[in-house]
Design an enzyme around this catalytic site. Sequence first.
Site, PDB file in Angstrom:
ATOM      1  N   ARG A 138       0.820  -1.210   0.000  1.00  0.00           N
ATOM      2  CA  ARG A 138       0.000   0.000   0.000  1.00  0.00           C
ATOM      3  C   ARG A 138       0.859   1.268   0.000  1.00  0.00           C
ATOM      4  O   ARG A 138       0.677   2.145  -0.836  1.00  0.00           O
ATOM      5  CB  ARG A 138      -0.923   0.018   1.228  1.00  0.00           C
ATOM      6  CG  ARG A 138      -1.922  -1.106   1.333  1.00  0.00           C
ATOM      7  CD  ARG A 138      -2.925  -1.103   0.193  1.00  0.00           C
ATOM      8  NE  ARG A 138      -3.649   0.162   0.110  1.00  0.00           N
ATOM      9  CZ  ARG A 138      -4.194   0.624  -1.015  1.00  0.00           C
ATOM     10  NH1 ARG A 138      -4.079  -0.057  -2.135  1.00  0.00           N
ATOM     11  NH2 ARG A 138      -4.869   1.747  -1.016  1.00  0.00           N
ATOM     12  N   ILE A 139       1.787   1.369   0.942  1.00  0.00           N
ATOM     13  CA  ILE A 139       2.618   2.568   1.043  1.00  0.00           C
ATOM     14  C   ILE A 139       3.606   2.624  -0.118  1.00  0.00           C
ATOM     15  O   ILE A 139       3.832   3.690  -0.703  1.00  0.00           O
ATOM     16  CB  ILE A 139       3.361   2.616   2.390  1.00  0.00           C
ATOM     17  CG1 ILE A 139       2.356   2.642   3.551  1.00  0.00           C
ATOM     18  CG2 ILE A 139       4.275   3.844   2.464  1.00  0.00           C
ATOM     19  CD1 ILE A 139       1.363   3.799   3.514  1.00  0.00           C
ATOM     20  N   THR A 258       9.517   2.877   6.564  1.00  0.00           N
ATOM     21  CA  THR A 258       8.161   3.432   6.635  1.00  0.00           C
ATOM     22  C   THR A 258       7.371   2.751   7.750  1.00  0.00           C
ATOM     23  O   THR A 258       6.253   2.283   7.550  1.00  0.00           O
ATOM     24  CB  THR A 258       7.422   3.295   5.295  1.00  0.00           C
ATOM     25  OG1 THR A 258       7.260   1.902   4.991  1.00  0.00           O
ATOM     26  CG2 THR A 258       8.173   3.972   4.177  1.00  0.00           C
ATOM     27  N   CYS A 289       2.036   6.495  10.761  1.00  0.00           N
ATOM     28  CA  CYS A 289       1.084   7.479  10.249  1.00  0.00           C
ATOM     29  C   CYS A 289       0.442   8.250  11.398  1.00  0.00           C
ATOM     30  O   CYS A 289       0.242   9.471  11.311  1.00  0.00           O
ATOM     31  CB  CYS A 289       0.012   6.800   9.400  1.00  0.00           C
ATOM     32  SG  CYS A 289      -0.872   5.454  10.234  1.00  0.00           S
ATOM     33  N   THR A 319      -6.223  -2.371   8.279  1.00  0.00           N
ATOM     34  CA  THR A 319      -5.041  -2.499   7.425  1.00  0.00           C
ATOM     35  C   THR A 319      -4.821  -3.957   7.048  1.00  0.00           C
ATOM     36  O   THR A 319      -5.496  -4.857   7.540  1.00  0.00           O
ATOM     37  CB  THR A 319      -3.780  -1.971   8.145  1.00  0.00           C
ATOM     38  OG1 THR A 319      -3.473  -2.855   9.230  1.00  0.00           O
ATOM     39  CG2 THR A 319      -3.987  -0.563   8.678  1.00  0.00           C
ATOM     40  N   ASN A 320      -3.806  -4.183   6.200  1.00  0.00           N
ATOM     41  CA  ASN A 320      -3.501  -5.537   5.734  1.00  0.00           C
ATOM     42  C   ASN A 320      -3.054  -6.461   6.859  1.00  0.00           C
ATOM     43  O   ASN A 320      -3.044  -7.681   6.689  1.00  0.00           O
ATOM     44  CB  ASN A 320      -2.402  -5.485   4.666  1.00  0.00           C
ATOM     45  CG  ASN A 320      -2.940  -5.160   3.301  1.00  0.00           C
ATOM     46  OD1 ASN A 320      -4.098  -5.441   2.998  1.00  0.00           O
ATOM     47  ND2 ASN A 320      -2.120  -4.547   2.466  1.00  0.00           N
ATOM     48  N   ARG A 334      -6.876  -9.105  16.484  1.00  0.00           N
ATOM     49  CA  ARG A 334      -6.693  -8.791  15.064  1.00  0.00           C
ATOM     50  C   ARG A 334      -7.055  -9.959  14.148  1.00  0.00           C
ATOM     51  O   ARG A 334      -7.095  -9.801  12.933  1.00  0.00           O
ATOM     52  CB  ARG A 334      -5.254  -8.335  14.798  1.00  0.00           C
ATOM     53  CG  ARG A 334      -4.934  -6.996  15.430  1.00  0.00           C
ATOM     54  CD  ARG A 334      -3.707  -6.371  14.831  1.00  0.00           C
ATOM     55  NE  ARG A 334      -3.343  -5.125  15.505  1.00  0.00           N
ATOM     56  CZ  ARG A 334      -2.475  -4.248  15.029  1.00  0.00           C
ATOM     57  NH1 ARG A 334      -1.869  -4.468  13.879  1.00  0.00           N
ATOM     58  NH2 ARG A 334      -2.196  -3.146  15.704  1.00  0.00           N
ATOM     59  N   GLY A 348       1.613   2.514  19.049  1.00  0.00           N
ATOM     60  CA  GLY A 348       2.902   2.937  19.583  1.00  0.00           C
ATOM     61  C   GLY A 348       3.156   4.418  19.388  1.00  0.00           C
ATOM     62  O   GLY A 348       4.231   4.925  19.713  1.00  0.00           O
ATOM     63  N   ARG A 370      -9.444  -0.095  15.663  1.00  0.00           N
ATOM     64  CA  ARG A 370      -9.543  -0.288  14.222  1.00  0.00           C
ATOM     65  C   ARG A 370     -11.027  -0.396  13.855  1.00  0.00           C
ATOM     66  O   ARG A 370     -11.790  -1.103  14.524  1.00  0.00           O
ATOM     67  CB  ARG A 370      -8.810  -1.562  13.797  1.00  0.00           C
ATOM     68  CG  ARG A 370      -7.301  -1.534  14.053  1.00  0.00           C
ATOM     69  CD  ARG A 370      -6.583  -0.560  13.138  1.00  0.00           C
ATOM     70  NE  ARG A 370      -5.157  -0.529  13.385  1.00  0.00           N
ATOM     71  CZ  ARG A 370      -4.267  -1.272  12.741  1.00  0.00           C
ATOM     72  NH1 ARG A 370      -4.668  -2.128  11.809  1.00  0.00           N
ATOM     73  NH2 ARG A 370      -2.989  -1.174  13.018  1.00  0.00           N
TER      74      ARG A 370
END
Length: 481
Positions: A138-139, A258, A289, A319-320, A334, A348, A370
């Site tokens: 994605r990023i 990242t 992010c 997210t993935n 998750r 974090g 989430r």
Amino acid sequence: MTVNDDSFTNWKIREEIAESMIPLIGKLHRERDVTVLLHSRSLVNKSVVSILKTHRFARQIAGAELSVTETMPFLQALTALDLGPSQIDLGMLATMYKADERGLSVEQFTAEAVAGATGAEKTERREPRDVVLYGFGRIGRLVARLLIEKAGSGNGLRLRAIVVRGGGEADLVKRASLLRRDSIHGQFNGTITVDEATSTIIANGNAIKVIYANDPSEVDYTAHGVKDAILIDNTGKWRDREGLSQHLRPGIDKVVLTAPGKGDVPNIVHGVNHDTVKPDEQILSCASCTTNAIVPPLKAMDDEFGVLRGHVETVHSFTNDQNLLDNYHKADRRGRSAPLNMVITETGAASAVAKALPDLKAPITGSSIRVPVPDVSIAILSLRLGRETTRDEVLDYLRDVSLNSPLKRQIDFTTAPDAVSMDFVGSRHASIVDAGATKVDGDNAILYLWYDNEFGYSCQVVRVVQHVSGVEYPTYPATAV
């Protein structure tokens, strides 16, 4: 003539002016490495309607829309100057010119305001700097889009290669297709072709070699003509100095992660602590992010009001790392279906604040939920301030920060009464202050900060890479410090 006729005639006039701005903006970008901005928003490669909409944003300054009839003279004045690589903000020029009482012409004022970008003072063009993407998720794909978009005259960052694990038949075509189309961020702005014989993706004329490897040790970058490159690791597989050092091979000069770095890896939030990066630092992180979303407004609030303590609750898109349907996951919760549930988890970001803002002594705690949206999150930042204030004072201050401070590329501001998460898909800012949701009571303030956790974060990553590569060009007119 009716009011409707007047409005339409005015629109057509502004439309014609915007059309005539496009070739001037493009020529400055291609030939001189000049990026034309409007209150920190780039006008490069924008459509007529996009240019007009960007001008309308300026109504947040004084309640009035900034017209292209006001900014066009400044753009024309720029084309007559001997400009070096830089970023020049038409919105700032127009605003400052209105406040100037010396009676200068537009040409005289513009030449003075951008003097640092002309003549002997101007920045010299640098040789293009190679960039390698390690991972293409994605990023990675959004960073690729940004690097291709910013290629300009070819003297800035140049995406040379992407390193991925082999995915079987038609792997290259599938990866190119994922770059071309995105369910959230739309179509790639340009053309993409694939040369399977040479394992190359050609995007807007940029030839990008796709290298297949399962480990950094398997890659010989020099064999592909890569030299002194900045490698952006998008995998998150290694987050400490020892692991990331595996990338430092012939052809690779620096590594940018990242994800939040561990140990002594510097966590950099552009706009806040990017100027602390030592020239010889080879490994650094762009943090998360959420860290990028909360640190700039946290710094702004601390600078003006003082912050004694704080808590951030981030309501984050899935997210993935989560499962599409219920299945085993090594982390608690998750494993439950991401599109069907709100999932309590950890962040974090709060602990990462200390790395980016070491002078902030206030304890900051954090947690995360989430939620079933694919992109855009909101951080709810609850602060105990060092002095009492009012809601109007806080909002006036943050509005000014978003327009006139060194943090204006990181902090945006919205007064839209019906704003929702999808409105901020594609935002290039690290966070957007929602004025309508802001709460202030004495020395307590609660800020609601939207952020595109994919694209806005990717923009921050590219800014860090530009800085450490030496192709982050100065912005004119200079903003107040």
